[in-house]
Write a protein that holds these residues in place. Structure first.
Motif, PDB file in Angstrom:
ATOM      1  N   LEU A  86      28.037 -57.666  18.873  1.00 26.02           N
ATOM      2  CA  LEU A  86      27.707 -58.825  19.323  1.00 26.02           C
ATOM      3  C   LEU A  86      29.043 -59.559  19.223  1.00 26.02           C
ATOM      4  O   LEU A  86      29.623 -60.245  20.167  1.00 26.02           O
ATOM      5  CB  LEU A  86      26.529 -59.590  18.581  1.00 26.02           C
ATOM      6  CG  LEU A  86      26.349 -61.225  19.037  1.00 26.02           C
ATOM      7  CD1 LEU A  86      26.087 -61.069  20.472  1.00 26.02           C
ATOM      8  CD2 LEU A  86      25.046 -61.522  18.055  1.00 26.02           C
ATOM      9  N   VAL A  87      29.776 -59.482  18.167  1.00 25.03           N
ATOM     10  CA  VAL A  87      31.102 -60.403  18.140  1.00 25.03           C
ATOM     11  C   VAL A  87      32.001 -59.944  19.050  1.00 25.03           C
ATOM     12  O   VAL A  87      32.925 -60.818  19.601  1.00 25.03           O
ATOM     13  CB  VAL A  87      31.840 -59.949  16.517  1.00 25.03           C
ATOM     14  CG1 VAL A  87      33.138 -60.396  16.493  1.00 25.03           C
ATOM     15  CG2 VAL A  87      30.683 -60.737  15.607  1.00 25.03           C
ATOM     16  N   GLN A  94      30.302 -61.230  26.683  1.00 27.91           N
ATOM     17  CA  GLN A  94      29.357 -61.891  27.400  1.00 27.91           C
ATOM     18  C   GLN A  94      28.064 -62.297  26.451  1.00 27.91           C
ATOM     19  O   GLN A  94      27.061 -62.668  26.766  1.00 27.91           O
ATOM     20  CB  GLN A  94      28.385 -60.974  28.537  1.00 27.91           C
ATOM     21  CG  GLN A  94      29.311 -60.480  29.520  1.00 27.91           C
ATOM     22  CD  GLN A  94      29.935 -61.276  30.351  1.00 27.91           C
ATOM     23  OE1 GLN A  94      29.463 -62.230  30.629  1.00 27.91           O
ATOM     24  NE2 GLN A  94      31.313 -61.247  30.583  1.00 27.91           N
ATOM     25  N   GLY A  95      28.666 -62.282  24.988  1.00 32.30           N
ATOM     26  CA  GLY A  95      27.327 -62.702  23.987  1.00 32.30           C
ATOM     27  C   GLY A  95      26.893 -64.146  23.964  1.00 32.30           C
ATOM     28  O   GLY A  95      26.198 -64.458  23.218  1.00 32.30           O
ATOM     29  N   GLY A  96      27.801 -65.037  24.648  1.00 31.75           N
ATOM     30  CA  GLY A  96      27.573 -66.297  24.774  1.00 31.75           C
ATOM     31  C   GLY A  96      27.328 -66.972  23.263  1.00 31.75           C
ATOM     32  O   GLY A  96      28.315 -66.839  22.292  1.00 31.75           O
ATOM     33  N   LEU A  97      26.430 -67.947  23.197  1.00 28.51           N
ATOM     34  CA  LEU A  97      26.267 -68.653  22.062  1.00 28.51           C
ATOM     35  C   LEU A  97      25.836 -67.915  20.838  1.00 28.51           C
ATOM     36  O   LEU A  97      26.465 -68.115  19.660  1.00 28.51           O
ATOM     37  CB  LEU A  97      25.265 -69.944  22.195  1.00 28.51           C
ATOM     38  CG  LEU A  97      25.023 -70.880  21.142  1.00 28.51           C
ATOM     39  CD1 LEU A  97      26.542 -71.409  20.766  1.00 28.51           C
ATOM     40  CD2 LEU A  97      24.097 -72.086  21.462  1.00 28.51           C
ATOM     41  N   PRO A  98      24.984 -66.933  20.906  1.00 30.79           N
ATOM     42  CA  PRO A  98      24.636 -66.182  19.763  1.00 30.79           C
ATOM     43  C   PRO A  98      25.953 -65.387  19.110  1.00 30.79           C
ATOM     44  O   PRO A  98      25.888 -65.115  18.020  1.00 30.79           O
ATOM     45  CB  PRO A  98      23.568 -65.214  20.496  1.00 30.79           C
ATOM     46  CG  PRO A  98      23.055 -65.723  21.224  1.00 30.79           C
ATOM     47  CD  PRO A  98      24.128 -66.743  22.172  1.00 30.79           C
ATOM     48  N   THR A 105      30.392 -78.075  15.887  1.00 33.94           N
ATOM     49  CA  THR A 105      29.019 -78.201  15.454  1.00 33.94           C
ATOM     50  C   THR A 105      28.629 -77.004  15.071  1.00 33.94           C
ATOM     51  O   THR A 105      27.709 -77.026  14.100  1.00 33.94           O
ATOM     52  CB  THR A 105      28.379 -78.543  16.938  1.00 33.94           C
ATOM     53  OG1 THR A 105      28.711 -80.004  17.435  1.00 33.94           O
ATOM     54  CG2 THR A 105      26.782 -78.535  16.809  1.00 33.94           C
ATOM     55  N   VAL A 106      28.899 -75.851  15.310  1.00 33.44           N
ATOM     56  CA  VAL A 106      28.722 -74.482  14.717  1.00 33.44           C
ATOM     57  C   VAL A 106      28.934 -74.508  13.406  1.00 33.44           C
ATOM     58  O   VAL A 106      28.158 -73.978  12.618  1.00 33.44           O
ATOM     59  CB  VAL A 106      29.257 -73.307  15.768  1.00 33.44           C
ATOM     60  CG1 VAL A 106      29.150 -72.112  15.022  1.00 33.44           C
ATOM     61  CG2 VAL A 106      28.726 -73.400  17.100  1.00 33.44           C
ATOM     62  N   TYR A 107      30.112 -74.805  13.241  1.00 32.13           N
ATOM     63  CA  TYR A 107      30.810 -74.622  11.789  1.00 32.13           C
ATOM     64  C   TYR A 107      29.883 -75.695  10.748  1.00 32.13           C
ATOM     65  O   TYR A 107      29.478 -75.058   9.600  1.00 32.13           O
ATOM     66  CB  TYR A 107      32.266 -75.462  11.642  1.00 32.13           C
ATOM     67  CG  TYR A 107      33.138 -74.843  10.659  1.00 32.13           C
ATOM     68  CD1 TYR A 107      32.574 -74.555   9.486  1.00 32.13           C
ATOM     69  CD2 TYR A 107      34.434 -74.172  11.229  1.00 32.13           C
ATOM     70  CE1 TYR A 107      33.363 -74.035   8.247  1.00 32.13           C
ATOM     71  CE2 TYR A 107      35.082 -73.716  10.084  1.00 32.13           C
ATOM     72  CZ  TYR A 107      34.785 -73.586   8.667  1.00 32.13           C
ATOM     73  OH  TYR A 107      35.414 -72.879   8.037  1.00 32.13           O
ATOM     74  N   HIS A 108      29.597 -76.877  11.223  1.00 37.62           N
ATOM     75  CA  HIS A 108      28.621 -77.833  10.393  1.00 37.62           C
ATOM     76  C   HIS A 108      27.361 -77.100  10.069  1.00 37.62           C
ATOM     77  O   HIS A 108      26.935 -77.133   8.995  1.00 37.62           O
ATOM     78  CB  HIS A 108      28.747 -79.164  10.791  1.00 37.62           C
ATOM     79  CG  HIS A 108      30.078 -79.676  10.644  1.00 37.62           C
ATOM     80  ND1 HIS A 108      30.370 -80.418   9.483  1.00 37.62           N
ATOM     81  CD2 HIS A 108      31.178 -80.368  11.643  1.00 37.62           C
ATOM     82  CE1 HIS A 108      31.657 -81.021   9.722  1.00 37.62           C
ATOM     83  NE2 HIS A 108      31.581 -80.856  10.909  1.00 37.62           N
ATOM     84  N   ALA A 109      26.744 -76.602  11.374  1.00 39.50           N
ATOM     85  CA  ALA A 109      25.350 -76.089  11.458  1.00 39.50           C
ATOM     86  C   ALA A 109      25.398 -74.640  10.408  1.00 39.50           C
ATOM     87  O   ALA A 109      24.367 -74.538   9.763  1.00 39.50           O
ATOM     88  CB  ALA A 109      24.963 -75.735  12.827  1.00 39.50           C
ATOM     89  N   SER A 154      19.968 -76.026  10.377  1.00 36.28           N
ATOM     90  CA  SER A 154      20.758 -74.711  11.108  1.00 36.28           C
ATOM     91  C   SER A 154      20.769 -75.282  12.726  1.00 36.28           C
ATOM     92  O   SER A 154      20.228 -76.461  12.887  1.00 36.28           O
ATOM     93  CB  SER A 154      19.444 -73.702  11.306  1.00 36.28           C
ATOM     94  OG  SER A 154      18.355 -73.958  12.200  1.00 36.28           O
ATOM     95  N   PHE A 155      21.487 -74.310  13.266  1.00 40.15           N
ATOM     96  CA  PHE A 155      21.988 -74.676  14.411  1.00 40.15           C
ATOM     97  C   PHE A 155      20.723 -74.912  15.405  1.00 40.15           C
ATOM     98  O   PHE A 155      20.675 -75.987  16.346  1.00 40.15           O
ATOM     99  CB  PHE A 155      22.882 -73.663  15.253  1.00 40.15           C
ATOM    100  CG  PHE A 155      23.188 -73.968  16.585  1.00 40.15           C
ATOM    101  CD1 PHE A 155      24.634 -74.746  16.754  1.00 40.15           C
ATOM    102  CD2 PHE A 155      22.783 -73.855  17.786  1.00 40.15           C
ATOM    103  CE1 PHE A 155      25.038 -74.894  17.981  1.00 40.15           C
ATOM    104  CE2 PHE A 155      23.021 -74.138  18.977  1.00 40.15           C
ATOM    105  CZ  PHE A 155      24.442 -74.677  19.042  1.00 40.15           C
TER     106      PHE A 155
END
Length: 278
Positions: A9-10, A14-18, A79-83, A93-94
């Protein structure tokens, strides 16, 4: 998720938000993550969040559309970091962050997602929005009119928000002329008493004047932060012209004087108004 699935995934373009969420989880992993990222907390990341928001605003102000995508990505990362930190602490969570804002948008737009009429002006929608927010604050049993105006806002922006809140309960100058008079009064008091005031008193008086100026911006429906950023940009453009004109004379600003630079400033101002300076 297995380590193999995580790696896939990493590295999936094309992995997008996940993919972004997994990258952040891996960066914060206490055993295999990045030492710097592991050490961060909400307080240490907050300044970066504010900085990234300003960089988004700056790209928009400059119409740097080729930069905006990257700046928005940097802001999303915050936002991802704080989540991620919230999830580690068992706070949120996010997914819950996204759910909360989605619920809020649906609740605040009954004319789109409910049965209210869409036949209303933007001004009426703004009033309706503020009414809904007031009901939300009441439901949270907010203790005062000014209670939840964020402390971390830029000072001018927070001043306007404080004044808007106070105005809702009738604490406001009814006429623009009264606000202008207040600015003149505060400026006069500061100028007349500057030699007799302590440093702390001067700071207080100057703050009072800025607060009055922010109030004028609110009455004129001007965003003071935007106005000041635009003026900063204008000053920068014109001063660069002064530097360029002095350079043609083999001089630098420190080799010049106020009279010469002021004359060049007026030239720059005239050229800008004539469209000769982009």
């Amino acid at each position: 998720m297995t380590p193999e699935e995580s790696d896939a995934l990493v590295h999936d373009p094309q992995g997008g938000l996940p993919r972004l969420l997994e990258i952040m989880r891996r960066l914060r992993d206490p055993q295999t993550g990045c030492p710097w990222d592991i050490e961060q907390d909400f307080a240490s990341i907050a300044p970066y969040t504010i900085e990234e928001a300003y960089e988004v605003a700056d790209a928009i102000e400059r119409e740097a559309w080729d930069e905006l995508e990257g700046e928005l990505g940097d802001l999303l990362l915050q936002t991802v970091y704080h989540a991620q930190m919230g999830e580690e602490a068992g706070l949120f969570s996010f997914h819950t962050v996204a759910t909360a804002i989605a619920d809020k948008m649906v609740a605040r737009h009954p004319h789109v997602f409910g049965d209210e009429s869409r036949d209303k002006s933007a001004a009426q929608q703004t009033r309706d929005w503020e009414t809904i927010k007031a009901h939300e604050r009441a439901a949270r049993k907010a203790r005062g009119v000014l209670e939840d105006v964020a402390l971390a806002l830029p000072a001018l922006t927070r001043a306007v928000k404080l004044q808007k809140r106070a105005a809702r309960v009738g604490f406001d100058w009814p006429e623009v002329a009264q606000v202008v008079d207040k600015i003149a009064e505060e400026a006069r008091e500061l100028a007349e008493a500057r030699d007799s005031l302590t440093r702390a008193e001067m700071v207080e008086e100057f703050g009072d004047m800025l607060f009055a100026v922010a109030n004028l911006a609110r009455h004129l429906d001007i965003e003071p932060e935007d106005a000041l950023r635009a003026t900063n940009a204008k000053f920068t453009r014109r001063f660069r012209v002064i530097e360029a004109k002095l350079a043609t004379l083999g001089k630098r600003p420190e080799d010049s004087n106020l009279a010469e630079m002021d004359a060049l400033w007026n030239e720059a101002k005239a050229e800008e108004k004539a469209g000769k300076i982009p």
